[in-house]
Design a protein around this motif. Structure first.
Motif, PDB file in Angstrom:
ATOM      1  N   LEU A   1       0.820  -1.214   0.000  1.00 43.74           N
ATOM      2  CA  LEU A   1       0.000   0.000   0.000  1.00 43.74           C
ATOM      3  C   LEU A   1       0.854   1.265   0.000  1.00 43.74           C
ATOM      4  O   LEU A   1       0.490   2.263  -0.637  1.00 43.74           O
ATOM      5  CB  LEU A   1      -0.926  -0.007   1.219  1.00 43.74           C
ATOM      6  CG  LEU A   1      -2.068   1.018   1.231  1.00 43.74           C
ATOM      7  CD1 LEU A   1      -2.940   0.874  -0.011  1.00 43.74           C
ATOM      8  CD2 LEU A   1      -2.913   0.879   2.497  1.00 43.74           C
ATOM      9  N   CYS A   2       1.995   1.225   0.670  1.00 42.84           N
ATOM     10  CA  CYS A   2       2.874   2.395   0.691  1.00 42.84           C
ATOM     11  C   CYS A   2       3.362   2.716  -0.712  1.00 42.84           C
ATOM     12  O   CYS A   2       3.440   3.884  -1.117  1.00 42.84           O
ATOM     13  CB  CYS A   2       4.043   2.173   1.643  1.00 42.84           C
ATOM     14  SG  CYS A   2       5.055   0.727   1.279  1.00 42.84           S
ATOM     15  N   LEU A   3       3.691   1.680  -1.459  1.00 46.62           N
ATOM     16  CA  LEU A   3       4.150   1.862  -2.843  1.00 46.62           C
ATOM     17  C   LEU A   3       3.064   2.489  -3.698  1.00 46.62           C
ATOM     18  O   LEU A   3       3.314   3.417  -4.472  1.00 46.62           O
ATOM     19  CB  LEU A   3       4.594   0.519  -3.412  1.00 46.62           C
ATOM     20  CG  LEU A   3       5.260   0.502  -4.779  1.00 46.62           C
ATOM     21  CD1 LEU A   3       6.240  -0.659  -4.869  1.00 46.62           C
ATOM     22  CD2 LEU A   3       4.230   0.380  -5.900  1.00 46.62           C
ATOM     23  N   LYS A   4       1.849   2.002  -3.546  1.00 50.01           N
ATOM     24  CA  LYS A   4       0.722   2.502  -4.345  1.00 50.01           C
ATOM     25  C   LYS A   4       0.386   3.955  -4.010  1.00 50.01           C
ATOM     26  O   LYS A   4       0.007   4.729  -4.889  1.00 50.01           O
ATOM     27  CB  LYS A   4      -0.508   1.628  -4.113  1.00 50.01           C
ATOM     28  CG  LYS A   4      -0.365   0.200  -4.618  1.00 50.01           C
ATOM     29  CD  LYS A   4      -1.594  -0.612  -4.269  1.00 50.01           C
ATOM     30  CE  LYS A   4      -1.432  -2.066  -4.712  1.00 50.01           C
ATOM     31  NZ  LYS A   4      -2.609  -2.898  -4.312  1.00 50.01           N
ATOM     32  N   MET A   5       0.525   4.347  -2.728  1.00 47.94           N
ATOM     33  CA  MET A   5       0.100   5.670  -2.297  1.00 47.94           C
ATOM     34  C   MET A   5       1.182   6.733  -2.461  1.00 47.94           C
ATOM     35  O   MET A   5       0.897   7.924  -2.321  1.00 47.94           O
ATOM     36  CB  MET A   5      -0.342   5.627  -0.832  1.00 47.94           C
ATOM     37  CG  MET A   5      -1.501   4.678  -0.546  1.00 47.94           C
ATOM     38  SD  MET A   5      -2.953   4.945  -1.627  1.00 47.94           S
ATOM     39  CE  MET A   5      -3.335   6.645  -1.263  1.00 47.94           C
ATOM     40  N   CYS A   6       2.414   6.341  -2.747  1.00 46.21           N
ATOM     41  CA  CYS A   6       3.509   7.318  -2.860  1.00 46.21           C
ATOM     42  C   CYS A   6       3.386   8.112  -4.153  1.00 46.21           C
ATOM     43  O   CYS A   6       3.556   7.557  -5.252  1.00 46.21           O
ATOM     44  CB  CYS A   6       4.859   6.607  -2.816  1.00 46.21           C
ATOM     45  SG  CYS A   6       6.270   7.738  -3.023  1.00 46.21           S
ATOM     46  N   PRO A   7       3.099   9.421  -4.087  1.00 48.64           N
ATOM     47  CA  PRO A   7       2.939  10.219  -5.310  1.00 48.64           C
ATOM     48  C   PRO A   7       4.251  10.454  -6.052  1.00 48.64           C
ATOM     49  O   PRO A   7       4.245  10.789  -7.235  1.00 48.64           O
ATOM     50  CB  PRO A   7       2.353  11.546  -4.785  1.00 48.64           C
ATOM     51  CG  PRO A   7       2.795  11.633  -3.373  1.00 48.64           C
ATOM     52  CD  PRO A   7       2.851  10.227  -2.872  1.00 48.64           C
TER      53      PRO A   7
END
Length: 294
Positions: free
Chosen positions: A54-60
């Motif tokens: 999820l951190c990867l997906k949410m990192c702009p």
């Protein structure tokens, strides 16, 4: 970096210890490696991570990638927006360091005034090296003194004397580190020489400041007779209250992994009680009040 309540090893009484980020030294045994950089940084707790992605997906900024099943942050791309920490359901990611105004910091400090009054305690500013922020530090010291709060600075001593002059009148006590008497070895293990440090300590002593000396004891680094004898000789000529001998410990090792840094003293053990007692006796025989531990 952190505000530690109910501290009893950073000066007299019960204290609030405020840790400021940034340090000009790079000690091999530093137990607060998150204090070395002045800017905020990401600390990753691998043992908490569920590898959910999820951190990867949410990192702009697209600053995170998976390596061997775990997220790794590219510091060059990361702008510390905090999205990855906000959406981490397992609290495996944390931003270390934030900006605070003097007013906001004082709000935290005065919450514990009752403890200071009952124990003759106060506030200690540590780090890192707090004197890297001397102007800000003096503003908060002055605010504390205006409320009658005892103030202490925990310092490596490595700064221009002009920085000490900014804060000396508002500082009740200095916890001053001496790590090695040999300039070349000091440079090897700390990344800087000790000439400025020892000169600043002399000047503080001449000014009549209240000083506790703190000396970490690391086997094979600074526990030899030559270094200890040199430290005893130097300190015996100063106006200091007492010396704290601090035996090496490993409590900060896990932080290096969490910051993706290398710990240089891996495998080193705490010095024995016999070694610590022998070193303490050298100081005591020179008439220096000495205590093992903080």
């Amino acid at each position: 970096m952190n505000i530690q309540k109910y501290s009893i090893h950073d000066g007299p009484g019960i204290r609030t210890t405020v840790f400021l980020k940034g340090c000009p030294l790079n000690c091999w045994w530093c137990h607060n490696p998150e204090s070395q950089k002045s800017n905020p940084e990401i600390m990753f707790f691998k043992e908490k991570c569920k590898s959910c992605g999820l951190c990867l997906k949410m990192c702009p900024q697209k600053a995170i990638e998976f390596v061997d099943g775990y997220p790794v942050t590219n510091e060059g791309k990361c702008n510390l927006c905090g999205k990855c920490t906000d959406f981490c359901t397992s609290n495996a990611r944390e931003i270390i360091g934030k900006e605070m105004t003097v007013k906001d910091l004082m709000k935290e400090i005065i919450k514990d005034e009752a403890f200071y009054d009952e124990s003759n305690g106060g506030v200690t500013f540590s780090g890192g090296e707090p004197l890297m922020h001397a102007d800000y530090l003096n503003d908060i010291l002055r605010a504390c003194k205006n409320r009658g709060i005892h103030t202490t600075i925990d310092t490596s001593g490595y700064t221009d004397w002009s920085q000490f002059e900014k804060i000396i009148d508002n500082t009740d006590l200095f916890l001053f580190d001496i790590k090695h008497m040999d300039n070349e070895k000091h440079f090897k293990y700390m990344g800087v020489g000790n000439t400025v440090i020892l000169e600043n300590l002399k000047k503080l002593s001449e000014r009549g400041s209240n000083i506790y000396i703190r000396m970490p004891i690391i086997a094979g680094v600074n526990d030899d007779d030559k270094n200890i004898d040199a430290a005893v000789d130097f300190i015996s000529k100063l106006n200091i209250i007492h010396v704290n001998l601090l035996p090496y410990h490993k409590m900060g090792m896990d932080k290096y992994v969490r910051l993706n840094k290398k710990y240089k003293l891996s495998g080193l053990e705490k010095p024995s009680d016999e070694v610590m007692d022998k070193i303490a006796d050298k100081f005591k025989k020179a008439g220096i009040k000495t205590k093992i531990g903080g």
